[in-house]
Write an enzyme that holds these catalytic residues in place. Sequence first.
Site, PDB file in Angstrom:
ATOM      1  N   SER A  80       0.698  -1.333  -0.473  1.00  0.00           N
ATOM      2  CA  SER A  80      -0.415  -0.493   0.267  1.00  0.00           C
ATOM      3  C   SER A  80       0.772   1.340   0.159  1.00  0.00           C
ATOM      4  CB  SER A  80      -1.129   0.266   1.321  1.00  0.00           C
ATOM      5  OG  SER A  80       0.049   0.240   2.281  1.00  0.00           O
ATOM      6  N   THR A  84       7.282   3.566   1.438  1.00  0.00           N
ATOM      7  CA  THR A  84       7.678   4.343   0.362  1.00  0.00           C
ATOM      8  C   THR A  84       7.361   5.982   1.148  1.00  0.00           C
ATOM      9  OG1 THR A  84       7.051   2.587  -1.129  1.00  0.00           O
ATOM     10  CG2 THR A  84       7.888   5.427  -1.615  1.00  0.00           C
ATOM     11  N   ASN A 126       4.064  -9.135  17.533  1.00  0.00           N
ATOM     12  CA  ASN A 126       4.976  -7.947  16.827  1.00  0.00           C
ATOM     13  C   ASN A 126       4.390  -6.624  17.640  1.00  0.00           C
ATOM     14  OD1 ASN A 126       6.669  -7.520  14.812  1.00  0.00           O
ATOM     15  ND2 ASN A 126       5.017  -7.384  13.843  1.00  0.00           N
ATOM     16  N   SER A 150       0.293  -4.392  10.698  1.00  0.00           N
ATOM     17  CA  SER A 150      -0.767  -4.284  12.065  1.00  0.00           C
ATOM     18  C   SER A 150      -1.910  -4.289  11.532  1.00  0.00           C
ATOM     19  CB  SER A 150      -0.411  -2.829  12.513  1.00  0.00           C
ATOM     20  OG  SER A 150      -0.239  -1.664  11.920  1.00  0.00           O
TER      21      SER A 150
HETATM   22  N1  LIG Z   1       2.040 -13.724   5.537  1.00  0.00           N
HETATM   23  C1  LIG Z   1       2.288 -12.584   5.156  1.00  0.00           C
HETATM   24  N2  LIG Z   1       1.824 -11.615   5.619  1.00  0.00           N
HETATM   25  C2  LIG Z   1       1.626 -10.210   5.571  1.00  0.00           C
HETATM   26  N3  LIG Z   1       2.868 -10.089   4.958  1.00  0.00           N
HETATM   27  C3  LIG Z   1       4.143 -11.032   5.105  1.00  0.00           C
HETATM   28  C4  LIG Z   1       3.795 -12.406   5.135  1.00  0.00           C
HETATM   29  N4  LIG Z   1       4.364 -13.155   5.212  1.00  0.00           N
HETATM   30  C5  LIG Z   1       5.594 -12.316   4.652  1.00  0.00           C
HETATM   31  N5  LIG Z   1       5.279 -10.979   4.434  1.00  0.00           N
HETATM   32  C6  LIG Z   1       6.318  -9.404   4.404  1.00  0.00           C
HETATM   33  O1  LIG Z   1       6.386  -9.523   5.814  1.00  0.00           O
HETATM   34  C7  LIG Z   1       5.702  -7.812   5.958  1.00  0.00           C
HETATM   35  C8  LIG Z   1       5.109  -7.381   6.682  1.00  0.00           C
HETATM   36  O2  LIG Z   1       5.006  -7.781   7.925  1.00  0.00           O
HETATM   37  P1  LIG Z   1       4.894  -6.443   9.436  1.00  0.00           P
HETATM   38  O3  LIG Z   1       5.496  -6.973  10.410  1.00  0.00           O
HETATM   39  O4  LIG Z   1       4.464  -5.429   9.023  1.00  0.00           O
HETATM   40  O5  LIG Z   1       3.561  -7.699   9.207  1.00  0.00           O
HETATM   41  S1  LIG Z   1       2.358  -7.487  10.855  1.00  0.00           S
HETATM   42  O6  LIG Z   1       1.873  -5.881  11.512  1.00  0.00           O
HETATM   43  O7  LIG Z   1       2.424  -8.121  11.697  1.00  0.00           O
HETATM   44  O8  LIG Z   1       1.139  -8.134  10.349  1.00  0.00           O
HETATM   45  C9  LIG Z   1       5.150  -7.399   4.597  1.00  0.00           C
HETATM   46  O9  LIG Z   1       5.981  -6.361   4.168  1.00  0.00           O
HETATM   47  P2  LIG Z   1       5.015  -5.042   3.722  1.00  0.00           P
HETATM   48  O10 LIG Z   1       4.894  -5.395   2.267  1.00  0.00           O
HETATM   49  O11 LIG Z   1       5.898  -4.149   4.257  1.00  0.00           O
HETATM   50  O12 LIG Z   1       3.936  -4.948   4.437  1.00  0.00           O
HETATM   51  C10 LIG Z   1       5.602  -8.327   3.624  1.00  0.00           C
HETATM   52  O13 LIG Z   1       7.182  -8.428   2.855  1.00  0.00           O
HETATM   53  N1  LIG Z   2       2.074   6.403  -3.979  1.00  0.00           N
HETATM   54  C1  LIG Z   2       2.298   5.323  -4.548  1.00  0.00           C
HETATM   55  N2  LIG Z   2       2.108   5.372  -6.130  1.00  0.00           N
HETATM   56  C2  LIG Z   2       3.015   4.514  -7.249  1.00  0.00           C
HETATM   57  N3  LIG Z   2       4.057   3.368  -6.919  1.00  0.00           N
HETATM   58  C3  LIG Z   2       4.033   3.403  -5.500  1.00  0.00           C
HETATM   59  C4  LIG Z   2       3.516   4.246  -4.004  1.00  0.00           C
HETATM   60  N4  LIG Z   2       3.646   4.056  -3.365  1.00  0.00           N
HETATM   61  C5  LIG Z   2       4.493   3.024  -3.308  1.00  0.00           C
HETATM   62  N5  LIG Z   2       4.412   2.324  -4.234  1.00  0.00           N
HETATM   63  C6  LIG Z   2       5.440   1.309  -5.039  1.00  0.00           C
HETATM   64  O1  LIG Z   2       4.472   0.243  -4.833  1.00  0.00           O
HETATM   65  C7  LIG Z   2       5.456  -1.124  -4.212  1.00  0.00           C
HETATM   66  C8  LIG Z   2       5.041  -1.134  -2.566  1.00  0.00           C
HETATM   67  O2  LIG Z   2       5.279   0.231  -1.838  1.00  0.00           O
HETATM   68  P1  LIG Z   2       6.003  -0.210  -0.434  1.00  0.00           P
HETATM   69  O3  LIG Z   2       6.153   1.539   0.477  1.00  0.00           O
HETATM   70  O4  LIG Z   2       6.938  -1.120  -0.356  1.00  0.00           O
HETATM   71  O5  LIG Z   2       4.508  -0.605   0.486  1.00  0.00           O
HETATM   72  P2  LIG Z   2       4.609  -1.473   1.828  1.00  0.00           P
HETATM   73  O6  LIG Z   2       5.451  -1.044   2.752  1.00  0.00           O
HETATM   74  O7  LIG Z   2       3.058  -0.839   1.804  1.00  0.00           O
HETATM   75  O8  LIG Z   2       4.476  -2.950   1.431  1.00  0.00           O
HETATM   76  C9  LIG Z   2       6.865  -0.588  -3.952  1.00  0.00           C
HETATM   77  O9  LIG Z   2       7.619  -0.796  -4.989  1.00  0.00           O
HETATM   78  C10 LIG Z   2       6.595   1.344  -4.449  1.00  0.00           C
HETATM   79  O10 LIG Z   2       7.968   1.727  -5.544  1.00  0.00           O
END
Ligand SMILES: Nc1ncnc2c1ncn2[C@@H]1O[C@H](COP(=O)(O)OS(=O)(=O)O)[C@@H](OP(=O)(O)O)[C@H]1O
Ligand SMILES: Nc1ncnc2c1ncn2[C@@H]1O[C@H](COP(=O)(O)OP(=O)(O)O)[C@@H](O)[C@H]1O
Length: 251
Positions: A80, A84, A126, A150
């Site tokens: 989401s 970033t 966590n 979260s």
């Molecule tokens: N099962 C599952 N569900 C969600 N996410 C997963 C899972 N397994 C691995 N990942 C990776 O872990 C990142 C999320 O970790 P968080 O500590 O933010 O998760 S939580 O708040 O405890 O739900 C999340 O990173 P973000 O994409 O940056 O959100 C994923 O890359």
């Molecule tokens: N406002 C935005 N518009 C387009 N792409 C975005 C935007 N914000 C993040 N991204 C892209 O979306 C992907 C996921 O972003 P990220 O910050 O890693 O999300 P999260 O931390 O919630 O998993 C990355 O490739 C990032 O470059």
Amino acid sequence: MRRHAQTIITSVNAMASCTVNLFAGSSAVTKNSQLSTCTAYDVGESTNIKWHEGGVSRDAKEQLLNQKGCVLWFTGLSGSGKSTVACTLEHALIGEGKLTTLMDGDNIRHGLNSNLGFSSTDRVENIRRIGEVSKLFADSGIITLVSFISPYRNDRCKVRERLQPGQFIEVYMKVPLSVCETRDPKGLYKKARSGQLKGFTGIDDPYEEPENAELVIEAAGPDGNLRRPEDQAAQILEYLKLKGYLQASQK
Ligand SMILES: Nc1ncnc2c1ncn2[C@@H]1O[C@H](COP(=O)(O)OS(=O)(=O)O)[C@@H](OP(=O)(O)O)[C@H]1O
Ligand SMILES: Nc1ncnc2c1ncn2[C@@H]1O[C@H](COP(=O)(O)OP(=O)(O)O)[C@@H](O)[C@H]1O
């Protein structure tokens, strides 16, 4: 010297209110015994412990930094834009001369929380742990950016309750699942859809949307186009300025 003396007086005043806030939000605190010099408590699994008072107050630290300690809690689906936007905002805040720290789920799971997985019990722990760490930073006057999925509302509410009113700013990255899934920078949605990855948030594990977030960061603007991370971060920066977080309380 005069400033130093003032700081000490502020700290002593703050000590008086310390006991009142001592156990705010803690559960199962019971008086254990009256030791020769103090009262001991049992808290959770810890027995015979005593709160040590008299540290430098949060206010003294906020005056030093000319800002208000707070927690910017980014929540939203994987992809989401939490990391970033939090990162972009942190750079902007440093540019404004403010002291920040950033905790990101992926990074914290490399260290402090490397013993936790993605079961609901582990996700609860966590968030509890990071809630406590973020409180320590915010109580030191630091603008604390926290970027974790979260997913459970109750856990986010508990962190809010541990902080002072106004100290917890929930930032909901309101990006539809379809957009997150199209981005899929780590290929995790693809894995989850194919059944290779179980318990993935938004697919086969729940994400509970915030109901009263201070800030809702929409994916698209009024023209229907997706917003840039810089514009999303600017919206949050504007809020912090308007609400007075970027300066200390006036004396
Ligand atoms: N099962 C599952 N569900 C969600 N996410 C997963 C899972 N397994 C691995 N990942 C990776 O872990 C990142 C999320 O970790 P968080 O500590 O933010 O998760 S939580 O708040 O405890 O739900 C999340 O990173 P973000 O994409 O940056 O959100 C994923 O890359
Ligand atoms: N406002 C935005 N518009 C387009 N792409 C975005 C935007 N914000 C993040 N991204 C892209 O979306 C992907 C996921 O972003 P990220 O910050 O890693 O999300 P999260 O931390 O919630 O998993 C990355 O490739 C990032 O470059």
